[in-house]
Design a protein around this motif. Sequence first.
Motif, PDB file in Angstrom:
ATOM      1  N   TYR A  12       0.866  -1.186   0.000  1.00 15.35           N
ATOM      2  CA  TYR A  12       0.000   0.000   0.000  1.00 15.35           C
ATOM      3  C   TYR A  12       0.897   1.229   0.000  1.00 15.35           C
ATOM      4  O   TYR A  12       1.751   1.387   0.882  1.00 15.35           O
ATOM      5  CB  TYR A  12      -0.918   0.003   1.224  1.00 15.35           C
ATOM      6  CG  TYR A  12      -1.924   1.128   1.218  1.00 15.35           C
ATOM      7  CD1 TYR A  12      -3.159   0.978   0.588  1.00 15.35           C
ATOM      8  CD2 TYR A  12      -1.639   2.347   1.829  1.00 15.35           C
ATOM      9  CE1 TYR A  12      -4.082   2.016   0.568  1.00 15.35           C
ATOM     10  CE2 TYR A  12      -2.557   3.384   1.816  1.00 15.35           C
ATOM     11  CZ  TYR A  12      -3.774   3.213   1.179  1.00 15.35           C
ATOM     12  OH  TYR A  12      -4.688   4.238   1.149  1.00 15.35           O
ATOM     13  N   GLN A  15      -0.695   7.453   1.272  1.00 10.34           N
ATOM     14  CA  GLN A  15      -0.889   7.836   2.661  1.00 10.34           C
ATOM     15  C   GLN A  15      -2.026   6.999   3.238  1.00 10.34           C
ATOM     16  O   GLN A  15      -2.925   6.567   2.529  1.00 10.34           O
ATOM     17  CB  GLN A  15      -1.202   9.327   2.793  1.00 10.34           C
ATOM     18  CG  GLN A  15      -2.481   9.782   2.105  1.00 10.34           C
ATOM     19  CD  GLN A  15      -2.712  11.280   2.257  1.00 10.34           C
ATOM     20  OE1 GLN A  15      -1.798  12.037   2.576  1.00 10.34           O
ATOM     21  NE2 GLN A  15      -3.941  11.702   2.034  1.00 10.34           N
ATOM     22  N   TRP A  16      -1.949   6.756   4.537  1.00 10.77           N
ATOM     23  CA  TRP A  16      -2.984   5.958   5.184  1.00 10.77           C
ATOM     24  C   TRP A  16      -4.325   6.682   5.078  1.00 10.77           C
ATOM     25  O   TRP A  16      -4.385   7.902   5.222  1.00 10.77           O
ATOM     26  CB  TRP A  16      -2.670   5.733   6.663  1.00 10.77           C
ATOM     27  CG  TRP A  16      -1.379   5.036   6.964  1.00 10.77           C
ATOM     28  CD1 TRP A  16      -0.344   5.519   7.701  1.00 10.77           C
ATOM     29  CD2 TRP A  16      -0.996   3.719   6.560  1.00 10.77           C
ATOM     30  NE1 TRP A  16       0.663   4.600   7.777  1.00 10.77           N
ATOM     31  CE2 TRP A  16       0.300   3.478   7.091  1.00 10.77           C
ATOM     32  CE3 TRP A  16      -1.603   2.713   5.803  1.00 10.77           C
ATOM     33  CZ2 TRP A  16       0.988   2.278   6.894  1.00 10.77           C
ATOM     34  CZ3 TRP A  16      -0.925   1.525   5.595  1.00 10.77           C
ATOM     35  CH2 TRP A  16       0.347   1.311   6.129  1.00 10.77           C
ATOM     36  N   PHE A  20      -8.070   4.504   8.868  1.00 12.71           N
ATOM     37  CA  PHE A  20      -7.114   3.419   9.065  1.00 12.71           C
ATOM     38  C   PHE A  20      -7.046   2.950  10.516  1.00 12.71           C
ATOM     39  O   PHE A  20      -6.821   1.777  10.796  1.00 12.71           O
ATOM     40  CB  PHE A  20      -5.731   3.846   8.573  1.00 12.71           C
ATOM     41  CG  PHE A  20      -4.758   2.708   8.460  1.00 12.71           C
ATOM     42  CD1 PHE A  20      -5.041   1.596   7.671  1.00 12.71           C
ATOM     43  CD2 PHE A  20      -3.555   2.723   9.146  1.00 12.71           C
ATOM     44  CE1 PHE A  20      -4.152   0.541   7.557  1.00 12.71           C
ATOM     45  CE2 PHE A  20      -2.648   1.679   9.039  1.00 12.71           C
ATOM     46  CZ  PHE A  20      -2.955   0.584   8.244  1.00 12.71           C
ATOM     47  N   GLU A  21      -7.248   3.865  11.446  1.00 17.96           N
ATOM     48  CA  GLU A  21      -7.217   3.476  12.857  1.00 17.96           C
ATOM     49  C   GLU A  21      -8.331   2.480  13.170  1.00 17.96           C
ATOM     50  O   GLU A  21      -8.148   1.531  13.935  1.00 17.96           O
ATOM     51  CB  GLU A  21      -7.347   4.709  13.759  1.00 17.96           C
ATOM     52  CG  GLU A  21      -7.153   4.399  15.240  1.00 17.96           C
ATOM     53  CD  GLU A  21      -7.139   5.654  16.094  1.00 17.96           C
ATOM     54  OE1 GLU A  21      -6.962   5.522  17.310  1.00 17.96           O
ATOM     55  OE2 GLU A  21      -7.318   6.757  15.541  1.00 17.96           O
ATOM     56  N   TYR A  23      -9.650   0.439  10.931  1.00 16.37           N
ATOM     57  CA  TYR A  23      -9.240  -0.805  10.281  1.00 16.37           C
ATOM     58  C   TYR A  23      -8.318  -1.597  11.207  1.00 16.37           C
ATOM     59  O   TYR A  23      -8.500  -2.804  11.410  1.00 16.37           O
ATOM     60  CB  TYR A  23      -8.535  -0.491   8.960  1.00 16.37           C
ATOM     61  CG  TYR A  23      -7.879  -1.694   8.317  1.00 16.37           C
ATOM     62  CD1 TYR A  23      -8.583  -2.539   7.471  1.00 16.37           C
ATOM     63  CD2 TYR A  23      -6.542  -1.993   8.575  1.00 16.37           C
ATOM     64  CE1 TYR A  23      -7.989  -3.649   6.895  1.00 16.37           C
ATOM     65  CE2 TYR A  23      -5.927  -3.092   8.005  1.00 16.37           C
ATOM     66  CZ  TYR A  23      -6.660  -3.922   7.169  1.00 16.37           C
ATOM     67  OH  TYR A  23      -6.050  -5.026   6.609  1.00 16.37           O
ATOM     68  N   PHE A  36       2.086  -5.335   5.820  1.00 17.38           N
ATOM     69  CA  PHE A  36       2.054  -4.182   4.927  1.00 17.38           C
ATOM     70  C   PHE A  36       3.453  -3.899   4.385  1.00 17.38           C
ATOM     71  O   PHE A  36       4.453  -3.977   5.116  1.00 17.38           O
ATOM     72  CB  PHE A  36       1.558  -2.935   5.671  1.00 17.38           C
ATOM     73  CG  PHE A  36       0.078  -2.871   5.856  1.00 17.38           C
ATOM     74  CD1 PHE A  36      -0.747  -2.456   4.820  1.00 17.38           C
ATOM     75  CD2 PHE A  36      -0.504  -3.224   7.063  1.00 17.38           C
ATOM     76  CE1 PHE A  36      -2.122  -2.385   4.988  1.00 17.38           C
ATOM     77  CE2 PHE A  36      -1.875  -3.160   7.237  1.00 17.38           C
ATOM     78  CZ  PHE A  36      -2.689  -2.738   6.195  1.00 17.38           C
ATOM     79  N   THR A  38       4.969  -0.613   2.491  1.00 18.96           N
ATOM     80  CA  THR A  38       4.422   0.726   2.293  1.00 18.96           C
ATOM     81  C   THR A  38       5.474   1.811   2.425  1.00 18.96           C
ATOM     82  O   THR A  38       6.535   1.602   3.039  1.00 18.96           O
ATOM     83  CB  THR A  38       3.300   0.971   3.324  1.00 18.96           C
ATOM     84  OG1 THR A  38       2.687   2.232   3.093  1.00 18.96           O
ATOM     85  CG2 THR A  38       3.839   0.939   4.743  1.00 18.96           C
ATOM     86  N   CYS A  40       4.108   4.723   3.522  1.00 19.58           N
ATOM     87  CA  CYS A  40       3.341   5.597   4.409  1.00 19.58           C
ATOM     88  C   CYS A  40       4.102   5.839   5.708  1.00 19.58           C
ATOM     89  O   CYS A  40       5.037   5.109   6.050  1.00 19.58           O
ATOM     90  CB  CYS A  40       1.977   4.971   4.709  1.00 19.58           C
ATOM     91  SG  CYS A  40       0.899   4.798   3.275  1.00 19.58           S
ATOM     92  N   LEU A  43       3.828   4.268  11.963  1.00 20.20           N
ATOM     93  CA  LEU A  43       2.846   4.421  13.031  1.00 20.20           C
ATOM     94  C   LEU A  43       3.465   4.015  14.357  1.00 20.20           C
ATOM     95  O   LEU A  43       4.176   3.013  14.444  1.00 20.20           O
ATOM     96  CB  LEU A  43       1.618   3.558  12.732  1.00 20.20           C
ATOM     97  CG  LEU A  43       0.898   3.862  11.410  1.00 20.20           C
ATOM     98  CD1 LEU A  43      -0.229   2.865  11.176  1.00 20.20           C
ATOM     99  CD2 LEU A  43       0.334   5.275  11.439  1.00 20.20           C
ATOM    100  N   ILE A  52       4.572  -3.940   9.599  1.00 20.17           N
ATOM    101  CA  ILE A  52       4.759  -2.910   8.572  1.00 20.17           C
ATOM    102  C   ILE A  52       6.219  -2.847   8.144  1.00 20.17           C
ATOM    103  O   ILE A  52       7.108  -2.647   8.975  1.00 20.17           O
ATOM    104  CB  ILE A  52       4.284  -1.540   9.076  1.00 20.17           C
ATOM    105  CG1 ILE A  52       2.785  -1.592   9.413  1.00 20.17           C
ATOM    106  CG2 ILE A  52       4.558  -0.464   8.031  1.00 20.17           C
ATOM    107  CD1 ILE A  52       2.226  -0.297   9.971  1.00 20.17           C
ATOM    108  N   ILE A 106      -8.055  -2.364   2.292  1.00 27.00           N
ATOM    109  CA  ILE A 106      -8.154  -1.746   3.611  1.00 27.00           C
ATOM    110  C   ILE A 106      -9.330  -0.783   3.718  1.00 27.00           C
ATOM    111  O   ILE A 106      -9.485  -0.123   4.743  1.00 27.00           O
ATOM    112  CB  ILE A 106      -6.846  -1.041   4.024  1.00 27.00           C
ATOM    113  CG1 ILE A 106      -6.514   0.113   3.091  1.00 27.00           C
ATOM    114  CG2 ILE A 106      -5.699  -2.034   4.066  1.00 27.00           C
ATOM    115  CD1 ILE A 106      -5.321   0.929   3.571  1.00 27.00           C
TER     116      ILE A 106
END
Length: 301
Positions: A12, A15-16, A20-21, A23, A36, A38, A40, A43, A52, A106
């Motif tokens: 992915y 940007q998230w 997303f939170e 999800y 993931f 990514t 992005c 987090l 991630i 997502i």
Amino acid sequence: MGRNKVALIIPYFGQWPEWFELYLLSVAHNPLDVFFFTDCEILLEVPDNVHITQITFEDYCTLVSERLGFTFRPNNTYKLCDLKPFYGIIHKDIVNEYEFWGFGDIDLIYGDMSLLLSPQLLARYDFVSTHSDRVSGHFAIMRTKSKYTSKCLDIPDWKSKLADSAHRNVDEADFTFEVYPEIRFAYKCYQAVRRIIRTTEMNSFLDKMNIPFCNWITKRIFKEYHTTPVPQKGQVWTWSPKTKQIIAPDGTAIPYLHFLFFKENRYKHLRSHWNECEAKDHYYRIGTVNLSLSGIEVTGL
């Protein structure tokens, strides 16, 4: 290996999304390990079953090229949808540690995934799709040590289709015909019946066709779970992290809600789309769709 039997692979980039939170919250309570890849932002807090890996889109395309043996250089990230059936080969180092692997989107919230991932169902089937008429690109899983992990390589001209930057619907069309070739016969039966009974709904018809031709006698299940509804005015879906269930307007529980048609998308033009409001309360709105960390209420536009 993670604590679960199923690994989802999700590249992915960008940007998230605003939701997303939510999800992540829905993933945390379900028997899935999500990986993931990514570019992005990193987090600070993610559930233990979410992993991630930071990588640029260009470097990820290089990885794909190396693993699949051809040059993969699309000019847009949406092309990754065509790549979904190949994730088991591209990321074999991950999926080989799991009994099942799969792909997904997502723009959804997971409910009670035991509806799909029960020990009984996983023991019975090697391939699970939540649509009756095709492989469900937003969530599908397969047994790692089954023929389905390499079925993508049987797709005619798969390298040229992936090399083409245009979206070719490889995941939900070409891959479907390799995993479930008998679906062509089911389509023909539907068209024949449709000429006589003009109100026959395809998914309902194929659900009945799939029982004897697929779900009973093979190790695949193609069943319509109505996870991607087109909302009608007044319809409400509810979700609570306490019950871990998503309840559809007819009162039935569904494994997850794919809210593709609740937001602006390439298939349907909507006047409103996701807008964040009252961020301090983690509250989001899309038209008349309200989501929060304490629950979700989705009303048809």
